[in-house]
Design an enzyme around this catalytic site. Structure first.
Site, PDB file in Angstrom:
ATOM      1  N   HIS A 196      28.732  23.284   3.720  1.00 36.83           N
ATOM      2  CA  HIS A 196      30.168  22.678   4.207  1.00 36.83           C
ATOM      3  C   HIS A 196      29.664  21.466   4.901  1.00 36.83           C
ATOM      4  CE1 HIS A 196      31.846  26.443   3.206  1.00 36.83           C
ATOM      5  NE2 HIS A 196      31.173  26.957   4.224  1.00 36.83           N
ATOM      6  N   LEU A 255      28.588  24.509  -5.082  1.00 40.59           N
ATOM      7  CA  LEU A 255      29.796  23.804  -4.526  1.00 40.59           C
ATOM      8  C   LEU A 255      30.685  24.994  -4.241  1.00 40.59           C
ATOM      9  CD1 LEU A 255      30.616  21.380  -7.234  1.00 40.59           C
ATOM     10  CD2 LEU A 255      29.962  20.794  -5.021  1.00 40.59           C
ATOM     11  N   ASP A 256      31.301  24.934  -3.015  1.00 39.62           N
ATOM     12  CA  ASP A 256      32.348  25.753  -2.444  1.00 39.62           C
ATOM     13  C   ASP A 256      33.233  26.049  -3.598  1.00 39.62           C
ATOM     14  OD1 ASP A 256      30.984  25.740  -0.143  1.00 39.62           O
ATOM     15  OD2 ASP A 256      32.477  24.396   0.875  1.00 39.62           O
ATOM     16  N   ALA A 257      33.816  27.340  -3.307  1.00 41.71           N
ATOM     17  CA  ALA A 257      34.961  27.716  -4.310  1.00 41.71           C
ATOM     18  C   ALA A 257      36.148  26.861  -4.187  1.00 41.71           C
ATOM     19  CB  ALA A 257      35.574  29.074  -3.797  1.00 41.71           C
TER      20      ALA A 257
END
Length: 180
Positions: free
Chosen positions: A132, A47-49
């Protein structure tokens, strides 16, 4: 002959600001800081930051590989707060899919949770874990993502697990993952 470490399966409600890693050379907070387990557990995917929500961690490498392999099309459900108003008449366009720079993207499902003039909340279900993807998808439809949260990973639902907390998966949840 060394004994094999017992398999462990955790669900973490990842807060924004944490990198999905066990270590970060840049010194940023990592999800490993939130897990206190005697076993060495690894994140299943990323999961992106700036994204929060459901993140599985385990030491079961074969299951991890299976869950992430595109052939199995594991469903990932996201709650996205997007800029602007998305109405019921917009849903056909949202469900039709778009062409992204790395190929076509089309959600399995899109539903409006709430709608306002400046902000709308949607549930989007994707079967791929492309980089993304949800953010790029929303952007391609003219709506910047303001907040993104994964609420389900395959059969595992985040439910009311507090942000930053984790819990062991139940035996039934582990079985459900193996049947994916």
């Amino acid at each position: 002959m060394p004994t094999r470490e017992p398999r462990r399966y955790l669900l973490l409600n990842k807060p924004a600001g944490y990198v999905t890693s066990l270590r970060d050379p840049g010194g940023r907070p990592v999800v490993g800081d939130l897990i206190h387990a005697p076993e060495r557990l690894y994140p299943v995917g990323r999961l992106d930051a700036d994204v929060e929500g459901a993140l599985l961690l385990t030491n079961d490498g074969p299951l991890t590989h299976r869950l992430l392999h595109p052939r199995y099309g594991l469903r990932r459900v996201y709650e996205a707060d997007v800029q602007g108003s998305v109405t019921g008449t917009d849903l056909a366009r949202w469900r039709a899919g778009v062409e992204l720079d790395d190929g076509p993207a089309r959600p399995l499902a899109v539903d409006i949770v709430t709608r306002g003039r400046l902000r709308s909340r949607l549930h989007l279900t994707f079967a791929e874990g492309r980089k993304h993807e949800v953010k790029r998808y929303c952007e391609a439809l003219g709506h910047r993502v303001l907040r993104l949260r994964r609420v389900a990973f395959g059969p595992i639902r985040l439910g009311n697990l507090p942000l930053g907390q984790s819990r062991d998966l139940t035996p039934a949840e582990v079985r459900a993952l193996r049947e994916v």
